[in-house]
Design a protein around this motif. Structure first.
Motif, PDB file in Angstrom:
ATOM      1  N   PRO A 242     114.570  76.796  35.276  1.00 20.40           N
ATOM      2  CA  PRO A 242     113.416  77.711  35.295  1.00 20.40           C
ATOM      3  C   PRO A 242     113.650  79.002  34.518  1.00 20.40           C
ATOM      4  O   PRO A 242     112.732  79.471  33.819  1.00 20.40           O
ATOM      5  CB  PRO A 242     113.206  77.996  36.785  1.00 20.40           C
ATOM      6  CG  PRO A 242     114.401  77.510  37.474  1.00 20.40           C
ATOM      7  CD  PRO A 242     115.009  76.460  36.628  1.00 20.40           C
ATOM      8  N   TYR A 243     114.850  79.552  34.599  1.00 19.45           N
ATOM      9  CA  TYR A 243     115.082  80.785  33.849  1.00 19.45           C
ATOM     10  C   TYR A 243     115.031  80.542  32.348  1.00 19.45           C
ATOM     11  O   TYR A 243     114.575  81.397  31.592  1.00 19.45           O
ATOM     12  CB  TYR A 243     116.430  81.400  34.242  1.00 19.45           C
ATOM     13  CG  TYR A 243     116.329  82.334  35.424  1.00 19.45           C
ATOM     14  CD1 TYR A 243     116.156  83.696  35.224  1.00 19.45           C
ATOM     15  CD2 TYR A 243     116.396  81.858  36.717  1.00 19.45           C
ATOM     16  CE1 TYR A 243     116.047  84.556  36.298  1.00 19.45           C
ATOM     17  CE2 TYR A 243     116.281  82.705  37.799  1.00 19.45           C
ATOM     18  CZ  TYR A 243     116.110  84.060  37.592  1.00 19.45           C
ATOM     19  OH  TYR A 243     115.990  84.904  38.642  1.00 19.45           O
ATOM     20  N   SER A 244     115.533  79.369  31.915  1.00 18.44           N
ATOM     21  CA  SER A 244     115.451  79.046  30.487  1.00 18.44           C
ATOM     22  C   SER A 244     114.005  79.019  30.038  1.00 18.44           C
ATOM     23  O   SER A 244     113.653  79.500  28.956  1.00 18.44           O
ATOM     24  CB  SER A 244     116.079  77.687  30.196  1.00 18.44           C
ATOM     25  OG  SER A 244     117.454  77.726  30.388  1.00 18.44           O
ATOM     26  N   MET A 245     113.153  78.419  30.903  1.00 20.96           N
ATOM     27  CA  MET A 245     111.730  78.372  30.594  1.00 20.96           C
ATOM     28  C   MET A 245     111.202  79.774  30.307  1.00 20.96           C
ATOM     29  O   MET A 245     110.583  80.031  29.271  1.00 20.96           O
ATOM     30  CB  MET A 245     110.981  77.812  31.804  1.00 20.96           C
ATOM     31  CG  MET A 245     110.404  76.459  31.605  1.00 20.96           C
ATOM     32  SD  MET A 245     110.330  75.639  33.198  1.00 20.96           S
ATOM     33  CE  MET A 245     108.686  75.860  33.614  1.00 20.96           C
ATOM     34  N   ILE A 246     111.486  80.686  31.245  1.00 18.43           N
ATOM     35  CA  ILE A 246     110.926  82.032  31.121  1.00 18.43           C
ATOM     36  C   ILE A 246     111.501  82.747  29.901  1.00 18.43           C
ATOM     37  O   ILE A 246     110.769  83.286  29.067  1.00 18.43           O
ATOM     38  CB  ILE A 246     111.222  82.836  32.399  1.00 18.43           C
ATOM     39  CG1 ILE A 246     110.525  82.166  33.575  1.00 18.43           C
ATOM     40  CG2 ILE A 246     110.757  84.264  32.250  1.00 18.43           C
ATOM     41  CD1 ILE A 246     110.983  82.652  34.910  1.00 18.43           C
ATOM     42  N   LEU A 247     112.839  82.693  29.775  1.00 18.78           N
ATOM     43  CA  LEU A 247     113.461  83.423  28.674  1.00 18.78           C
ATOM     44  C   LEU A 247     113.078  82.835  27.320  1.00 18.78           C
ATOM     45  O   LEU A 247     112.875  83.568  26.352  1.00 18.78           O
ATOM     46  CB  LEU A 247     114.977  83.396  28.826  1.00 18.78           C
ATOM     47  CG  LEU A 247     115.573  84.635  29.478  1.00 18.78           C
ATOM     48  CD1 LEU A 247     117.075  84.501  29.556  1.00 18.78           C
ATOM     49  CD2 LEU A 247     115.204  85.876  28.692  1.00 18.78           C
ATOM     50  N   GLY A 248     112.987  81.504  27.252  1.00 17.66           N
ATOM     51  CA  GLY A 248     112.584  80.871  26.004  1.00 17.66           C
ATOM     52  C   GLY A 248     111.201  81.342  25.600  1.00 17.66           C
ATOM     53  O   GLY A 248     110.949  81.670  24.434  1.00 17.66           O
ATOM     54  N   ALA A 249     110.285  81.377  26.596  1.00 12.99           N
ATOM     55  CA  ALA A 249     108.932  81.844  26.309  1.00 12.99           C
ATOM     56  C   ALA A 249     108.959  83.275  25.802  1.00 12.99           C
ATOM     57  O   ALA A 249     108.315  83.615  24.799  1.00 12.99           O
ATOM     58  CB  ALA A 249     108.078  81.739  27.568  1.00 12.99           C
ATOM     59  N   ILE A 250     109.757  84.117  26.457  1.00 11.18           N
ATOM     60  CA  ILE A 250     109.822  85.524  26.028  1.00 11.18           C
ATOM     61  C   ILE A 250     110.385  85.613  24.615  1.00 11.18           C
ATOM     62  O   ILE A 250     109.832  86.287  23.745  1.00 11.18           O
ATOM     63  CB  ILE A 250     110.715  86.339  26.994  1.00 11.18           C
ATOM     64  CG1 ILE A 250     110.056  86.396  28.368  1.00 11.18           C
ATOM     65  CG2 ILE A 250     110.927  87.741  26.466  1.00 11.18           C
ATOM     66  CD1 ILE A 250     110.903  87.076  29.405  1.00 11.18           C
ATOM     67  N   LEU A 251     111.499  84.890  24.371  1.00 11.99           N
ATOM     68  CA  LEU A 251     112.162  84.981  23.067  1.00 11.99           C
ATOM     69  C   LEU A 251     111.220  84.604  21.934  1.00 11.99           C
ATOM     70  O   LEU A 251     111.097  85.314  20.938  1.00 11.99           O
ATOM     71  CB  LEU A 251     113.399  84.082  23.037  1.00 11.99           C
ATOM     72  CG  LEU A 251     114.140  84.074  21.710  1.00 11.99           C
ATOM     73  CD1 LEU A 251     114.773  85.430  21.454  1.00 11.99           C
ATOM     74  CD2 LEU A 251     115.202  82.995  21.673  1.00 11.99           C
ATOM     75  N   LEU A 252     110.524  83.471  22.112  1.00 14.41           N
ATOM     76  CA  LEU A 252     109.671  83.019  21.016  1.00 14.41           C
ATOM     77  C   LEU A 252     108.472  83.944  20.839  1.00 14.41           C
ATOM     78  O   LEU A 252     108.035  84.197  19.715  1.00 14.41           O
ATOM     79  CB  LEU A 252     109.219  81.576  21.244  1.00 14.41           C
ATOM     80  CG  LEU A 252     108.690  80.904  19.998  1.00 14.41           C
ATOM     81  CD1 LEU A 252     109.692  80.986  18.875  1.00 14.41           C
ATOM     82  CD2 LEU A 252     108.346  79.465  20.251  1.00 14.41           C
ATOM     83  N   SER A 253     107.945  84.487  21.954  1.00 14.43           N
ATOM     84  CA  SER A 253     106.836  85.433  21.824  1.00 14.43           C
ATOM     85  C   SER A 253     107.277  86.655  21.040  1.00 14.43           C
ATOM     86  O   SER A 253     106.563  87.140  20.154  1.00 14.43           O
ATOM     87  CB  SER A 253     106.334  85.867  23.202  1.00 14.43           C
ATOM     88  OG  SER A 253     105.955  84.752  23.950  1.00 14.43           O
ATOM     89  N   VAL A 254     108.458  87.160  21.378  1.00 13.66           N
ATOM     90  CA  VAL A 254     108.955  88.342  20.673  1.00 13.66           C
ATOM     91  C   VAL A 254     109.191  88.019  19.203  1.00 13.66           C
ATOM     92  O   VAL A 254     108.821  88.785  18.309  1.00 13.66           O
ATOM     93  CB  VAL A 254     110.257  88.849  21.332  1.00 13.66           C
ATOM     94  CG1 VAL A 254     110.868  89.952  20.490  1.00 13.66           C
ATOM     95  CG2 VAL A 254     109.953  89.369  22.719  1.00 13.66           C
ATOM     96  N   ALA A 255     109.805  86.840  18.950  1.00 13.11           N
ATOM     97  CA  ALA A 255     110.060  86.452  17.561  1.00 13.11           C
ATOM     98  C   ALA A 255     108.753  86.356  16.793  1.00 13.11           C
ATOM     99  O   ALA A 255     108.652  86.781  15.638  1.00 13.11           O
ATOM    100  CB  ALA A 255     110.803  85.119  17.509  1.00 13.11           C
ATOM    101  N   ASP A 256     107.728  85.805  17.446  1.00 14.20           N
ATOM    102  CA  ASP A 256     106.431  85.665  16.795  1.00 14.20           C
ATOM    103  C   ASP A 256     105.839  87.032  16.483  1.00 14.20           C
ATOM    104  O   ASP A 256     105.354  87.289  15.382  1.00 14.20           O
ATOM    105  CB  ASP A 256     105.495  84.877  17.699  1.00 14.20           C
ATOM    106  CG  ASP A 256     104.165  84.638  17.036  1.00 14.20           C
ATOM    107  OD1 ASP A 256     104.176  84.380  15.819  1.00 14.20           O
ATOM    108  OD2 ASP A 256     103.136  84.720  17.712  1.00 14.20           O
ATOM    109  N   LEU A 257     105.915  87.930  17.479  1.00 15.75           N
ATOM    110  CA  LEU A 257     105.406  89.282  17.293  1.00 15.75           C
ATOM    111  C   LEU A 257     106.120  89.940  16.119  1.00 15.75           C
ATOM    112  O   LEU A 257     105.492  90.490  15.209  1.00 15.75           O
ATOM    113  CB  LEU A 257     105.644  90.087  18.573  1.00 15.75           C
ATOM    114  CG  LEU A 257     104.930  91.421  18.651  1.00 15.75           C
ATOM    115  CD1 LEU A 257     103.440  91.161  18.753  1.00 15.75           C
ATOM    116  CD2 LEU A 257     105.416  92.213  19.852  1.00 15.75           C
ATOM    117  N   ALA A 258     107.460  89.839  16.127  1.00 17.85           N
ATOM    118  CA  ALA A 258     108.247  90.457  15.057  1.00 17.85           C
ATOM    119  C   ALA A 258     107.864  89.855  13.718  1.00 17.85           C
ATOM    120  O   ALA A 258     107.692  90.568  12.730  1.00 17.85           O
ATOM    121  CB  ALA A 258     109.732  90.262  15.318  1.00 17.85           C
TER     122      ALA A 258
END
Lengths: 292, 349
Positions: A242-258
């Motif tokens: 579950p933590y991978s799910m959350i962190l993966g979502a955050i990471l890709l969102s941030v990467a997309d934003l950047a």
């Protein structure tokens, strides 16, 4: 912004949010979660810190299959089934090659087999693209790993697969923890390791295949996230998944934003952003974990 | 003893050199050289506008021939085929040296990331400074390859370097440099980008005399140097401490050999882009033909590499005519399965 979601009034701002930005944000969240969980499971199954769907050529397999499908049948609807097939075949091949010989599944062999298969598959992909200009046009941006330009309908058609994959991974958390102790130990504790392997492999194929079908081969999310999570919550896969799910979502969102903001008005494919962060991390892992 | 000596020693009178090569070497060399020559001629004669073999020979040797044949052979096809030949030789020699140095049969410039580093610098040059001539590509790519090689060595150094970490770090660096390359491609000017893309796929398309001229000095300089160093490479292959005991200046020769390998790989990549798996395949085939002693292996592997690239070039040009597939694609399609087979065969080592 919230108004656009809850009290839609048809203004331009609301339209932009509803039709462009919201699908894209959802996509980043879902794809990030799928890739990260796929990576976590791969690492747990192979007990290999360097394993991830992109390093092992699974993403390239899915891409090749998709490109092939578009080449043969034309574009338009996404051929998710092909992505699953490609992912499954390349995963099996790499796993088989990596576990050859007396020493069994070693990280070095797995990574080498994966990178060779990946090289072969991407060569074949570019061969198809050279032969068919039409396929190249439809697919060029997607191949760099991008979140742009997906509409909600295609996304909705793929989401069920991701959901199944995620649920299966969550359910397998306890078994994966045991497996990560070693197959012998897990068997000794009375577990049917073969079934767990099959189940986990299916989950990986579903997750990686649909992530690639939606956003192209985005690298390194599956490699980096599980390590960060393990650092945070320890080695228990009931928590890692579950933590991978959350962190993966955050990471890709941030990467997309950047990727959208760094060089406006142009944008970078998100896959390039994740690779720029992820590749140094891979080198660091290779340096520190491979003492032998 | 009635068994024939398995070695031939070659000692030129004037030069302070000696080579000891396997008995099979001269025969194999002749066979490989003629195979390469035949594939070269075939490559020149076949295509959209076929030229008979005899006319090819006549045109190449400068005998009077029809102007059409002369144009097709001497201006269009011959320089291109010669570039393919030299690239094959360069990559194969670079791979042979690298495998000898790392004592790892799976090491090759393209796996370890030297090619990717060279491509990055070359693409940067093509995209950012298009006015710079082709003559500058080889030195730039050489510097890129050298930088990558040094970076790999330093990063893999963790209280001593191990071949395994070397390869893993190389794979990581390959990912990083190729990402940066695609970044260049995403944001360059459109016409320079398409030039860079064509080049990246590993193609000798449109290469002509100037490119050949830029590549040739590198091979003329570094191929003989590698050959002279072959004996030291054999010694190094026995292990560092043994080599030291035999009187070899280990770090010095290793550095020089690495320089040769990077220079050959860099110049080849600068000319033809990523022609993959040649540096991996050719040394293995060579070893099967003449055994592991490098004085014989290097020339045989070089000719094998030349042959592979020529054949890949022929297939790539003719298989889907009129569309041309870059020969780098063909070598990958042949080479990757070969690599996996190698992995399979060496599974218990």
């Amino acid at each position: 912004m919230l108004q656009a979601l809850f009290r839609f009034d048809g203004s331009t701002e609301h339209l932009i949010i509803r039709t462009v930005r919201l699908p894209r944000a959802i996509l980043a969240v879902v794809v990030g979660a799928a890739l990260a969980v796929a990576g976590a499971i791969t690492q747990g199954l192979s007990r290999n810190p360097l394993a991830a769907p992109d390093i092992l050529g699974i993403n390239m397999g899915a891409s090749l299959a998709l490109v092939l499908a578009i080449f043969l049948y034309g574009g338009g609807d996404h051929h998710v089934g092909f992505a699953f097939g490609g992912a499954a075949i390349s995963a099996l091949t790499v796993y088989w090659l990596g576990s050859l010989g007396r020493s069994g599944l070693t990280p070095l062999k797995l990574v080498i087999a994966g990178s060779a298969i990946g090289y072969l598959l991407s060569s074949l992909t570019s061969g198809i693209l050279i032969l068919s200009q039409r396929t190249l046009d439809e697919i060029r941006y997607w191949l760099a790993g991008s979140l742009a330009g997906q509409d909600l309908d295609t996304m909705l058609s793929v989401f069920p697969y991701i959901a199944v994959g995620l649920v299966a991974s969550l359910a397998l958390g306890r078994e994966l923890t045991l497996m990560s102790l070693g197959e012998d130990v897990a068997q000794g504790l009375g577990m049917k390791t073969a079934w767990v392997k099959v189940g986990a492999a299916i989950a990986v194929v579903l997750l990686a295949g649909s992530a690639v079908a939606l956003a192209g081969p985005i690298g390194f999310v599956g490699l980096v996230v599980p390590h960060v999570v393990r650092f945070l919550v320890g080695a228990d896969y009931r928590w890692i998944v579950p933590y991978s799910m959350i962190l993966g979502a955050i990471l890709l969102s941030v990467a997309d934003l950047a990727s959208r903001l760094v060089i406006r008005p142009q944008e970078l494919p998100a896959g390039i952003m994740t690779a720029i962060v992820g590749a140094p991390f891979f080198i660091h892992l290779a340096r520190s974990k491979m003492k032998r | 003893m009635s068994i024939a000596k398995p070695w031939i020693a070659i000692r030129p009178r004037r030069l302070p050199l000696s080579f000891r090569v396997d008995r099979r070497v001269p025969g194999v060399l002749v066979v490989m050289a003629s195979l390469t020559l035949v594939s070269l001629l075939f490559n020149v004669s076949q295509g959209e506008y076929p030229v008979p073999f005899l006319e090819v020979v006549k045109a190449v040797l400068g005998f009077p021939s029809t102007p059409d044949y002369d144009l097709v052979v001497n201006t269009l096809r011959l320089p291109r085929a010669l570039v393919a030949l030299l690239v094959g030789m360069g990559l194969a020699t670079a791979g042979t040296i690298l495998q000898g140095l790392t004592r790892n049969p799976l090491a090759a410039p393209e796996i370890i990331g030297i090619n990717a580093g060279a491509s990055l610098v070359a693409v940067a040059l093509i995209v950012a400074l298009p006015q710079v001539g082709t003559a500058w590509l080889p030195p730039a790519a050489f510097l890129g390859g050298l930088g990558t090689a040094v970076a790999i060595y330093l990063l893999a150094w963790n209280g001593g370097s191990s071949p395994m970490r070397l390869i893993l770090v190389g794979i990581g660096l390959t990912a990083l440099t190729s990402t940066l390359t695609s970044l260049m491609i995403t944001f360059g000017e459109l016409d320079t980008v398409s030039q860079a893309l064509m080049w990246l796929a590993g193609s000798v398309y449109g290469r002509s005399w100037p490119q050949l001229g830029a590549l040739l000095p590198w091979l003329v300089l570094f191929l003989p140097l590698s050959l002279v160093l072959a004996r030291d490479l054999d010694t190094l292959n026995l292990g560092d401490s043994l080599a030291q005991g035999l009187g070899s200046r280990v770090e010095w020769t290793r550095g020089l050999l690495l320089l040769c390998s990077v220079a050959l790989a860099g110049a080849s990549v600068a000319t033809a882009g990523n022609v993959g798996f040649v540096g991996l395949m050719a040394p293995h085939l060579g070893r099967q033909l003449v055994g592991p002693s490098h004085a014989g292996l290097i020339p045989v592997a070089a000719l094998t590499g030349a042959c592979i690239v020529e054949v890949a070039e022929i297939v790539g040009r003719l298989a889907f005519a009129p569309i041309e597939l870059p020969c780098g694609l063909m070598t990958a399609v042949i080479g990757a399965p070969y690599f996996l087979w190698l992995l399979y065969r060496t599974r218990n080592q």
